[in-house]
Design an enzyme around this catalytic site. Structure first.
Site, PDB file in Angstrom:
ATOM      1  N   LYS A 192       6.539  -3.945 -14.398  1.00 28.94           N
ATOM      2  CA  LYS A 192       7.042  -2.601 -14.086  1.00 28.94           C
ATOM      3  C   LYS A 192       6.721  -2.328 -12.619  1.00 28.94           C
ATOM      4  CE  LYS A 192       6.431   1.269 -13.433  1.00 28.94           C
ATOM      5  NZ  LYS A 192       6.844   2.118 -12.236  1.00 28.94           N
ATOM      6  N   GLU A 252       9.242   2.421  -8.786  1.00 32.20           N
ATOM      7  CA  GLU A 252      10.625   2.891  -8.777  1.00 32.20           C
ATOM      8  C   GLU A 252      11.097   3.252  -7.373  1.00 32.20           C
ATOM      9  OE1 GLU A 252       7.960   6.470  -9.513  1.00 32.20           O
ATOM     10  OE2 GLU A 252       8.019   4.323  -9.989  1.00 32.20           O
ATOM     11  N   SER A 256      -3.342   4.074  -7.235  1.00 26.75           N
ATOM     12  CA  SER A 256      -4.377   5.038  -6.871  1.00 26.75           C
ATOM     13  C   SER A 256      -5.486   5.048  -7.914  1.00 26.75           C
ATOM     14  CB  SER A 256      -3.763   6.433  -6.749  1.00 26.75           C
ATOM     15  OG  SER A 256      -3.365   6.904  -8.028  1.00 26.75           O
ATOM     16  N   CYS A 279      -3.689  -0.707   0.858  1.00 30.87           N
ATOM     17  CA  CYS A 279      -4.977  -0.432   0.224  1.00 30.87           C
ATOM     18  C   CYS A 279      -6.122  -1.066   1.002  1.00 30.87           C
ATOM     19  CB  CYS A 279      -4.987  -0.919  -1.218  1.00 30.87           C
ATOM     20  SG  CYS A 279      -4.799  -2.705  -1.407  1.00 30.87           S
TER      21      CYS A 279
END
Length: 495
Positions: free
Chosen positions: A171, A174, A224, A279
């Site tokens: 996944k 988006e 996050s 990150c």
């Protein structure tokens, strides 16, 4: 329009919901992406479950053949993949190409799966009793990846998972879904059987269904810290293995003996590359007295010359942020920093931009006099905002780093080997750079932080990645009679 990839082909259903995909450099809607319902996720998981029954039986030689072919295709198509990343994420082409190269290195590590899955063997542990260990696949694993590295992060996980005999439901974000679809097509061209890799797009609906589905055995996540905690707690409550990599507030400690030009270059490169949407970006420079004034001046003098513009232009060094909402959130921290008493040295809102005025722009921003109680220090801003904290000694600088709730990456700049060795021992952070501002491990080590930067016991990729995607089995055997084979004078072959 982008849709799902299930059972080796594009999904042909009709989506109940869709989302817009933007060109960050122009602010315009470039395409749409289908959002998966729980039923679509179920379809992908069922497909992966069926494929696992066959893929788990594939020999190591057969798996590595697919991996080597995929690696060749990735190399041959790396420029096209980088262009897709730039178009939807916004990072400049050179940065996107670097992302793809790091992804290739992780695929190369997974190509060595026959060596990586070697077990142990103890002959005659007892009289005529042998004991040995083997590593076997888990089944269907879910991978949930972020927007900032739409190719590299999925390829931190997917190659190792597949090499170990698992099947995958990916996944991706988006916000920039095209890279994952391109990668799925390359896997198919490499000969990966249909259903071994499936891609579903969407939002929390798709994520939560993966976390709750009883046939998904493990989850790999990057994002996050609040979402990482949710993924970890929800996934483990459902009986899954979870590695959830969360946020960061990476510090760069500059000691008085450091080469300040080198340190200033490193702070700019690590703070503003990819518009700070990394990150592992440096977001805090800890200047140890008495070099604070000089270091801040050197960083500040480098910022006006940075070329901010459309990532597709060869002269651009920093592109836009990924969405207007994210740009506005990052910009709000500039106002917050000023109101909280930090000194705004360079205001990125005033930076000249070589691009469409409607793009999601914010130039490099520098604060001095930042303290840990300020929101610009406490929060992961995930944008081109660099804060300078000043401390009078090495010990107090280390205390600042260790008191931070995050523990992803850290760097120290010094020419003193003893200080560097002491720092790497004392600092409470998972990845450390010595005169290296972005200490991302190479593919044959593992990536991950400490404290609130990681939920779970396993870091990503490398040896810990292989461990995460396998379960060990120990066999104790005794054979009372020797077995005999037939005569075959041919040379032994792997099949």
């Amino acid at each position: 329009m982008t849709t799902h990839w299930i059972d080796g082909r594009l999904w042909t259903g009709t989506a109940e919901r869709q989302g817009d995909v933007y060109d960050p450099a122009t602010g315009s809607v470039a395409s749409t992406v289908d959002f998966a319902s729980a039923d679509v996720v179920d379809e992908a998981v069922a497909t992966a479950s069926r494929a696992w029954r066959t893929w788990r039986e594939a020999s190591l030689a057969a798996r590595s053949t697919v991996l080597f072919k995929f690696r060749e295709l990735l190399v041959a198509n790396k420029n096209e993949l980088a262009a897709l990343i730039t178009a939807e994420h916004g990072k400049v082409l050179s940065d996107a190409a670097g992302e793809v190269q790091r992804a290739i290195e992780n695929v190369e590590y997974a190509c060595g799966i026959p060596q990586l899955l070697k077990g142990g063997f103890s002959e005659n542990a007892s009289t005529r009793v042998d004991v040995y260990s083997i590593q076997q696949s888990l089944g269907v694993v879910g991978v949930i990846s972020p927007f900032n590295f739409p190719a590299m992060v999925p390829l931190w996980f997917v190659p190792n998972a597949i090499a170990c005999g698992n099947t995958v439901v990916l996944k991706p974000s988006e916000k920039d879904p095209s890279a994952s679809m391109f990668i799925a097509e390359l896997w198919a061209q490499a000969g990966l059987p249909a259903g071994v890799l499936n891609v579903v797009h969407g939002d929390k609906v798709a994520v939560d269904r993966l976390l709750e589905h009883r046939d998904v055995k493990a989850i790999s996540f990057v994002g996050s810290t609040p979402i990482a905690r949710h993924v970890y707690e929800t996934g483990t409550a459902a009986g899954k293995r979870v590695q959830a990599l969360g946020g960061a507030k990476n510090h760069m400690v500059v000691l008085p003996d450091a080469d300040l030009d080198l340190a200033a270059d490193a702070a700019v490169n690590a703070g503003f590359g990819s518009a700070g949407e990394r990150c592992m970006a440096v977001s805090v420079v800890v200047a140890v007295d008495p070099i604070g004034d000089e270091l801040v001046a050197k960083i500040a003098e480098r910022l006006p010359g940075l070329s901010v513009g459309d990532g597709r232009k060869p002269d651009s060094e920093m592109g836009p942020l990924v969405t207007a909402a994210h740009r506005d959130k990052v910009t709000s921290y500039v106002d917050a920093g000023v109101s909280e008493g930090a000194r705004l040295v360079v205001d990125g809102r005033q930076h000249a931009v070589d691009g469409d005025a409607a793009g999601f722009w914010l130039g490099p921003t520098l604060f001095d006099g930042v303290e840990p109680g300020m929101s610009i220090y406490q929060d992961e801003i995930f944008g081109p905002v660099l804060s300078v904290v000043r401390r009078p000694s090495y010990d107090e600088a280390v205390d600042v780093v260790n008191a931070n709730p995050y523990g992803n990456g850290v760097a120290v700049f010094t020419n003193d080997g003893g200080a560097a060795r002491r720092f790497q021992h004392e600092v409470e952070v998972g990845m450390v750079g010595v005169n290296v501002p972005i200490p991302v491990p190479v593919a044959y080590y593992s990536f991950g932080g400490w404290k609130q930067s990681l939920f779970g016991d396993s870091h990503a990729y490398g040896p810990e990645g292989v461990h995460f995607y396998t379960r060990s089995k120990v066999v104790t055997s005794r054979w009372l009679d020797p077995s005999h084979g037939g005569i075959n004078l041919g040379f032994p072959q792997n099949t």
